[in-house]
Design an enzyme around this catalytic site. Structure first.
Site, PDB file in Angstrom:
ATOM      1  N   ASP A  10       0.856  -1.175   0.000  1.00  0.00           N
ATOM      2  CA  ASP A  10       0.000   0.000   0.000  1.00  0.00           C
ATOM      3  C   ASP A  10       0.901   1.237   0.000  1.00  0.00           C
ATOM      4  OD1 ASP A  10      -2.371   1.657   0.501  1.00  0.00           O
ATOM      5  OD2 ASP A  10      -1.558   1.845   2.535  1.00  0.00           O
ATOM      6  N   MET A  11       0.375   2.350  -0.477  1.00  0.00           N
ATOM      7  CA  MET A  11       1.185   3.569  -0.531  1.00  0.00           C
ATOM      8  C   MET A  11       0.955   4.461   0.685  1.00  0.00           C
ATOM      9  SD  MET A  11       1.060   4.491  -4.627  1.00  0.00           S
ATOM     10  CE  MET A  11       2.093   5.949  -4.411  1.00  0.00           C
ATOM     11  N   ASP A  12      -0.194   5.140   0.736  1.00  0.00           N
ATOM     12  CA  ASP A  12      -0.447   6.114   1.801  1.00  0.00           C
ATOM     13  C   ASP A  12      -0.586   5.418   3.149  1.00  0.00           C
ATOM     14  OD1 ASP A  12      -0.910   8.735   0.219  1.00  0.00           O
ATOM     15  OD2 ASP A  12      -2.113   7.242  -0.835  1.00  0.00           O
ATOM     16  N   GLY A  45      -5.161   2.420  -3.403  1.00  0.00           N
ATOM     17  CA  GLY A  45      -6.456   2.964  -3.774  1.00  0.00           C
ATOM     18  C   GLY A  45      -6.345   4.111  -4.755  1.00  0.00           C
ATOM     19  N   ASP A 195      -2.531  -0.400   5.849  1.00  0.00           N
ATOM     20  CA  ASP A 195      -2.943   0.290   7.072  1.00  0.00           C
ATOM     21  C   ASP A 195      -4.443   0.520   7.194  1.00  0.00           C
ATOM     22  OD1 ASP A 195      -2.811   2.339   4.958  1.00  0.00           O
ATOM     23  OD2 ASP A 195      -3.157   3.764   6.591  1.00  0.00           O
ATOM     24  N   SER A 196      -5.218   0.246   6.133  1.00  0.00           N
ATOM     25  CA  SER A 196      -6.642   0.597   6.150  1.00  0.00           C
ATOM     26  C   SER A 196      -7.502  -0.570   5.685  1.00  0.00           C
ATOM     27  CB  SER A 196      -6.896   1.824   5.262  1.00  0.00           C
ATOM     28  OG  SER A 196      -6.231   2.959   5.781  1.00  0.00           O
ATOM     29  N   ASN A 198      -9.217  -0.958   3.053  1.00  0.00           N
ATOM     30  CA  ASN A 198      -9.060  -1.370   1.653  1.00  0.00           C
ATOM     31  C   ASN A 198      -7.867  -2.307   1.467  1.00  0.00           C
ATOM     32  OD1 ASN A 198      -7.071   0.601   1.945  1.00  0.00           O
ATOM     33  ND2 ASN A 198      -7.564   1.666   0.046  1.00  0.00           N
TER      34      ASN A 198
END
Length: 246
Positions: A10-12, A45, A195-196, A198
């Site tokens: 994941d990025m953010d 995302g 972290d989320s 998704n």
């Protein structure tokens, strides 16, 4: 090569620190993994228009899962598969955003649209994802209930106050599975970090699902392990200790 052959990041809130940058430590260990024959890819995302600045800067020429699985790329700018949201669903989701006066945005192949830049020319665009953001818990709950009642959406978030919607069955995990088929490997050979919510499907379905120290609690509970935060070079740590460890 060891047990793990693919790292999906994941990025953010994961690869990127609070300054939206890739730390030198993370970059160093990403390329150590690549040099060892491990594929390191982004699973986000974001739409690709917001991914390419990072892949270009990193010179990362590996697969991408974008818009929560709505698009999968063999490599930057080489589309493998795309899953669109039908225009009537976009129209209905937009109506709910207007009804509850929330911030909203949507990714289309042709660009990103939001509350301030919305278009009435919906039929001419190929839609990929719709999102809501509101601090009003009651409004968000009403929208979530409506979405669930439709029975045709994959509903996640990238923040506790937002909702992100793809077609049912389209997720980061489904996108990574496409990449695995491309590479001839199994999901058990994947390390996924996020972290989320998704990230939930890829965390659950990968061989090693890693939640960030700053992750939402539900993701931490589902993960195989919880690492440090995105400001502490977590990607470097996981590659060093779990992917390239002797």
């Amino acid at each position: 090569m060891g047990r793990y052959k693919l790292i999906a990041l994941d990025m953010d809130g994961t690869l990127l620190n609070s300054e939206h940058e890739v730390s030198d430590e993370n970059r160093e260990w990403m390329f150590k993994a690549l040099d060892a024959g491990v594929t390191v890819m982004l699973s986000t995302g974001r739409g690709v228009q917001n991914v390419y600045p990072y892949t270009d800067k990193l010179n990362l020429n590996t697969p991408i899962v974008a818009v929560n699985g709505g698009e999968v790329y063999r490599a930057p700018r080489e589309l493998l598969v795309r899953h669109s949201v039908d225009v009537e669903s976009i129209r209905a989701m937009h109506a709910m955003a207007v009804r509850y006066d929330t911030w909203f945005w949507a990714y289309a192949v042709e660009g990103v649209f939001n509350k301030e830049t919305w278009t009435n020319d919906l039929d001419s665009l190929q839609w990929l994802k719709f999102g809501y953001f509101t601090d009003n818990d009651e409004s968000r709950a009403h929208i979530l209930n409506w979405l669930q009642e439709q029975g045709r959406f994959e509903i996640t978030n990238s923040h506790p106050h937002n909702l992100e919607i793809n077609p049912l069955g389209v997720s980061k995990a489904s996108g990574i599975a496409e990449v695995c088929r491309l590479l001839g490997i199994g999901m058990s050979e994947v390390v996924a970090m996020g972290d989320s919510l998704n990230d939930m499907t890829m965390i659950r379905e990968s061989g090693l699902g890693v939640a960030m120290g700053n992750a939402q609690e539900a993701l931490k509970a589902a993960a195989d392990l919880v690492t440090v935060t995105n400001n502490e070079h977590a990607v470097a740590q996981i590659i060093r200790d779990y992917v390239l460890a002797d």
